[in-house]
Motif scaffolding. Structure first.
Motif, short mmCIF file in Angstrom:
data_model
loop_
_atom_site.label_atom_id
_atom_site.label_comp_id
_atom_site.label_asym_id
_atom_site.label_seq_id
_atom_site.Cartn_x
_atom_site.Cartn_y
_atom_site.Cartn_z
N PRO A 50 11.46 3.10 36.55
CA PRO A 50 11.16 4.37 37.14
C PRO A 50 11.77 5.49 36.32
O PRO A 50 12.96 5.33 36.09
N PHE A 51 11.13 6.42 35.78
CA PHE A 51 11.73 7.63 35.17
C PHE A 51 12.33 7.41 33.88
O PHE A 51 13.19 7.96 33.38
N GLN A 52 11.99 6.23 33.23
CA GLN A 52 12.47 6.12 32.01
C GLN A 52 11.64 6.45 30.82
O GLN A 52 10.47 6.08 31.12
N LYS A 53 11.85 7.13 29.89
CA LYS A 53 11.09 7.54 28.79
C LYS A 53 11.73 7.06 27.39
O LYS A 53 12.83 6.93 27.35
N THR A 54 10.85 6.75 26.58
CA THR A 54 11.08 6.39 24.99
C THR A 54 11.68 7.70 24.56
O THR A 54 11.25 8.88 24.81
N SER A 55 12.71 7.33 23.54
CA SER A 55 13.09 8.40 22.64
C SER A 55 11.88 9.11 21.69
O SER A 55 12.39 10.10 21.25
N VAL A 56 11.13 8.09 21.57
CA VAL A 56 10.00 8.64 20.72
C VAL A 56 8.84 9.66 21.19
O VAL A 56 8.79 9.54 22.33
N ALA A 94 1.21 14.75 19.91
CA ALA A 94 0.54 16.19 19.98
C ALA A 94 1.18 16.77 21.34
O ALA A 94 0.46 17.72 21.63
N GLY A 95 2.41 16.59 21.55
CA GLY A 95 3.20 17.22 22.53
C GLY A 95 2.68 16.90 23.97
O GLY A 95 2.86 17.73 24.91
N GLU A 96 2.17 15.73 24.09
CA GLU A 96 1.47 15.51 25.63
C GLU A 96 2.70 15.17 26.61
O GLU A 96 3.72 15.01 26.13
N SER A 97 2.37 15.15 27.79
CA SER A 97 3.66 15.32 28.79
C SER A 97 3.41 13.63 29.43
O SER A 97 2.58 13.15 29.26
N SER A 98 4.72 13.58 29.93
CA SER A 98 4.87 12.00 30.49
C SER A 98 5.98 12.01 31.68
O SER A 98 6.87 12.84 31.48
N VAL A 99 5.44 11.39 32.57
CA VAL A 99 6.51 11.44 33.90
C VAL A 99 7.51 10.38 33.85
O VAL A 99 8.50 10.72 34.13
N GLY A 100 7.14 9.48 33.19
CA GLY A 100 8.23 8.17 33.11
C GLY A 100 7.93 7.14 34.21
O GLY A 100 8.86 6.26 34.44
N LEU A 101 6.92 7.34 35.08
CA LEU A 101 6.81 6.31 36.28
C LEU A 101 5.39 5.45 35.72
O LEU A 101 5.27 4.62 36.34
N GLY A 102 4.49 5.77 34.92
CA GLY A 102 3.45 5.16 34.59
C GLY A 102 3.49 3.49 34.30
O GLY A 102 3.21 2.95 35.04
N LEU A 103 4.52 3.09 33.30
CA LEU A 103 4.92 1.71 33.26
C LEU A 103 5.21 1.10 34.49
O LEU A 103 5.03 -0.13 34.63
N ALA A 104 6.02 1.65 35.21
CA ALA A 104 6.67 1.02 36.17
C ALA A 104 5.38 0.75 37.34
O ALA A 104 5.43 -0.40 37.86
N ILE A 105 4.55 1.50 37.40
CA ILE A 105 3.62 1.37 38.33
C ILE A 105 2.50 0.38 37.88
O ILE A 105 2.17 -0.47 38.35
N VAL A 106 2.31 0.48 36.36
CA VAL A 106 1.40 -0.73 35.89
C VAL A 106 1.93 -2.03 36.09
O VAL A 106 1.34 -2.92 36.33
N ARG A 107 3.49 -2.18 35.85
CA ARG A 107 3.98 -3.56 36.14
C ARG A 107 3.76 -4.13 37.33
O ARG A 107 3.46 -5.20 37.61
N GLU A 108 3.83 -3.10 38.46
CA GLU A 108 3.62 -3.54 39.89
C GLU A 108 2.30 -4.05 40.00
O GLU A 108 2.00 -4.92 40.69
#
Lengths: 352, 409
Positions: B347-353, B357-371
């Motif tokens: 949770p709340f981990q983002k890549t340094s990349v 196009a400057g889109e936003s990211s929360v950092g919870l998406g992949l944690a949820i996907v894996r669950e």
């Protein structure tokens, strides 16, 4: 050891030597049969016999000495010592104490206690049944668990019970029907000379470690605001049962402070005060530690924790259901479930 | 010594494996029992075999064993005797007698006969016998008490740790519960804000200057970001509380993926990214929670678009492998450094990349996907090479034998 009242019983060593001499004088063939080492062993046994006898007299419970003799009969039979030798030893003890004890009251109690044990001894069995009999709850698991421990494979033992709990058996059932029962069986196997002390200790230590794997379950029970301090009295090393008691209290919502084996009375009293405990649970497995239990309770009663409720338990209290009164406790309980009932009753203020 | 030699005893010579090679003293009548070549352990009562094995192991390990009490079984009769043993080269000499004293004496005599250093054995036996007394003299009682204290401290520490862990678990659950409540309470007013924003923007469309329209647009994207954040927080809090609920039904995965790809194509087109879909034939239906799996696919395909440069291509492909169905999303984007790959599922981990196009990211998406994928009995893997692109594989079981164990609604 200062709290045990062994020191207040004069002349045990003198009496033990006199008893051994009497035994060997009457049975000169023992010298050739068992040699000097046999005589040393006889003296050691005499010390134990007299220690148990005097503890039973002091606490006013002859049945404790009879129970000890019953245990000795099974233990000696497994080591090739016939019951007749033990019976003869009791007869010689009767003679030695009749002559050697000056205090008439103690002498009368001692002779009466010996006579009771001597009378019962012939009727008592020289073997004890297994605690893992077919038909007991979880008997198969308990047998497999013990076999795994005797094979020195604690991982296998642990996975057996963990799997059982995962399949829906309660932790309490595993404690009562696997851990408690196998501990009794391990004691019996040593008693009948089937396992060594080292094996006995390994099995106990492994079970203690396996019990700890249930802690996440045990310590997640919601609390009810009652506190228990539990410990083995000074000199007492048989700690697994009181640890089970503490875990059962945790499961029942109590906050428990478990102090362990061989705990000095001052440490128990200090913990009772610091934790503002509602109940203190004191355990003694050996009759010879009853003096220390009585001394500890007396000390607690005269301290600032004078109103603490005292629950006692252990083999002597199961043998003599009224023994708790003699040591100054508020109640005793034969098992963990009953201990919780008694503790809740004491804290709620209902009398007995 | 002659008197001792007449007393009852046995002396058995064994190999290091415990096979009886010779009986040199025998007042029990072992000779008639044909024990040569058999195991030493067989001399004992079945019930004390464990103890006899321990005796022999101790003997081999230490070279000598003194005063073990064992139950012999000879001609159906059980006799408890004391045993002493010693090892010389590859032979073990074991002596049994009714007392430890006799066993030690007989053993000294026996090993002398067998060429061992009798004096050394006798010395060892005496040392072992004296050991207890020496320890006594050195304050055994103090060490014994200290040992008890040490053991008690260890046990207490273990219990206290377990208590603290239980407390931490409880606090964590409470945190997730509060998180859920807060997120839920924030979502409602946010929807009102979003609604009025749309209303105002439409009503004022004719009078707004370009600059004001841009302000409206920034407000809208900020509200949408907040709504996404809140939705993901709600999902996350639910999973943490173990409340993942799956409504399973037989789903045509090819259709589901094709539709999701089509929905994301607009987004891809805006960045001039080609979004291609292919599937092998005859893909079986799979028991899935349709909405949750759509959420997974949107997240994975959305990420591929976010981190890809214009004029690249993203391939979404379905294939089967024995009892598994695999959905592969492959981009030719910037790629993710290897050290960050596993962290991205937390949770709340983002890549340094950065998104292209400057889109936003929360950092919870992949944690949820894996669950969600794990909840279906599947798994998710990321493989990436910086500068070349990223491949995400979602593997789902085709034979849905996990349906019973899935958490029911």
């Amino acid at each position: 050891m200062d709290e045990s009242n062994q020191a207040s019983v004069p002349g045990i060593e003198t009496l033990a030597i006199a008893l051994t001499n009497r035994h060997y004088a009457a049975r000169p063939e023992l010298s050739t049969r068992y040699g000097a080492a046999g005589r040393a062993k006889c003296l050691e046994d005499a010390r134990y016999h007299l220690d148990y006898l005097l503890q039973s007299i002091q606490i006013g419970s002859p049945i404790l000495f009879t129970a000890y003799m019953s245990w000795s009969k099974v233990m000696l039979a497994a080591r090739g010592i016939p019951a007749a030798d033990l019976e003869a030893n009791l007869d010689y003890m009767h003679e030695v104490l009749a002559e050697g004890l000056a205090d008439t009251e103690i002498r009368a109690s001692a002779l009466r206690t010996i006579a009771i044990a001597r009378r019962e001894l012939a009727r008592l069995p020289d073997a004890e049944n297994t605690y893992l009999g077919v038909g007991e709850p979880l008997a198969d698991i308990a047998r497999d668990y013990l076999t795994a421990l005797l094979d020195g494979d604690r991982q296998r033992a642990a996975s057996l019970v963990l799997k059982e709990v995962k399949a829906g058996t309660s932790v309490k059932e595993v404690y009562l029907n696997v851990f408690q029962r196998t501990q009794h069986e391990i004691g019996r196997l040593w008693q009948i000379n089937r396992i060594t002390v080292a094996e006995e200790h390994y099995c106990t230590a492994a079970t203690q470690l396996i019990m700890a794997q249930f802690y996440p379950h045990i310590f997640s029970t919601p609390k009810i605001g009652r506190r228990l301090v539990a410990a083995c009295v000074n000199g007492e090393l048989h700690e697994i049962s009181v640890r089970m008691i503490a875990d059962f209290f945790e499961l029942a919502g109590w906050d428990t402070y478990y102090l362990g084996a061989n705990v000095p009375g001052a440490s128990i009293a200090d913990m009772v005060l610091r934790q503002r405990a509602h109940v203190v649970g004191i355990s003694a497995t050996l009759t010879t530690n009853l003096g220390a239990v009585a001394a500890l309770i007396k000390a607690l009663r005269s301290s600032s924790s004078a109103n603490i409720k005292v629950l006692v338990g252990g083999a002597p209290f199961n043998t003599d259901p009224n023994l708790w009164r003699a040591v100054g406790a508020d109640a005793s309980a034969p098992d963990a479930e009953q201990a919780i009932v008694e503790a809740n009753r004491l804290v709620s203020g209902a009398g007995k | 010594m002659s008197a001792e030699l007449q007393s009852p005893s046995i002396v058995v010579v064994c190999s290091e494996q415990g096979v009886i090679q010779q009986i040199t003293r025998d007042t029990l009548g072992l000779a008639g029992l044909d024990v040569i070549g058999k195991s030493f352990i067989e001399l004992f009562d079945r019930g004390s075999a464990y103890k006899a094995v321990e005796f022999f192991k101790f003997l081999i390990r230490h070279g000598a064993a003194f005063d073990w009490e064992l139950n012999l079984q000879v001609n159906g009769r059980i006799t408890a005797w004391h045993f002493v043993g010693s090892v010389a080269e590859t032979r073990c000499v074991v002596t049994g007698a009714p007392s430890s004293f006799d066993a030690a004496a007989q053993h000294s005599a026996a090993v002398a006969v067998h060429g061992q250093d009798a004096a050394a054995i006798e010395r060892t036996c005496k040392e072992l016998a004296l050991w207890g007394r020496q320890v006594d003299a050195e304050g055994f009682s103090n060490r014994y008490d200290e040992f008890s204290r040490l053991n008690n401290d260890l046990v207490n520490m273990q219990r206290e740790l377990a208590k603290k862990n239980a407390e931490l678990d409880r606090i964590n659950q409470e945190k997730n519960r509060l998180l859920g409540i807060v997120a839920h309470d924030l979502r409602n007013p946010l929807n009102v804000i979003l609604g009025y924003h749309g209303l105002l923007r439409d009503e004022l469309a004719d009078v707004l200057a370009q600059e004001q329209r841009e302000i409206f647009s920034v407000v809208r994207s900020s509200i949408e970001y907040m709504r996404q954040l809140i939705d993901e927080l709600l999902d996350f809090a639910q999973f943490e509380l173990g409340a993942l609920q799956l409504h399973l039904e037989a789903v045509d995965v090819v259709e589901l993926v094709r539709n999701t790809v089509a929905l994301n194509r607009g987004l891809a087109n805006r960045k001039q990214i080609e979004l291609a879909f292919a599937s092998e034939m005859n893909v079986p239906a799979v028991m899935l929670d349709r909405l949750k799996m759509e959420q997974v696919l949107n997240n994975i395909i959305g990420n591929a678009i976010k981190f890809s440069h214009p004029h690249t291509r993203i391939d979404v492909r379905i294939y089967t492998d024995e009892k598994r169905l695999i959905i592969r999303v492959q981009d030719r984007g910037q790629g993710i450094p290897a050290a960050e790959l596993e962290r991205l599922f937390k949770p709340f981990q983002k890549t340094s990349v950065k998104p292209t196009a400057g889109e936003s990211s929360v950092g919870l998406g992949l944690a949820i996907v894996r669950e969600i994928v794990n909840g279906h009995g599947g798994s998710i893997q990321l493989e990436s090479t910086v500068g070349k692109g990223t491949e995400c594989r979602i593997t789902l079981p085709v034979a849905n034998d996990r349906s019973d164990s899935l958490r029911a609604p």
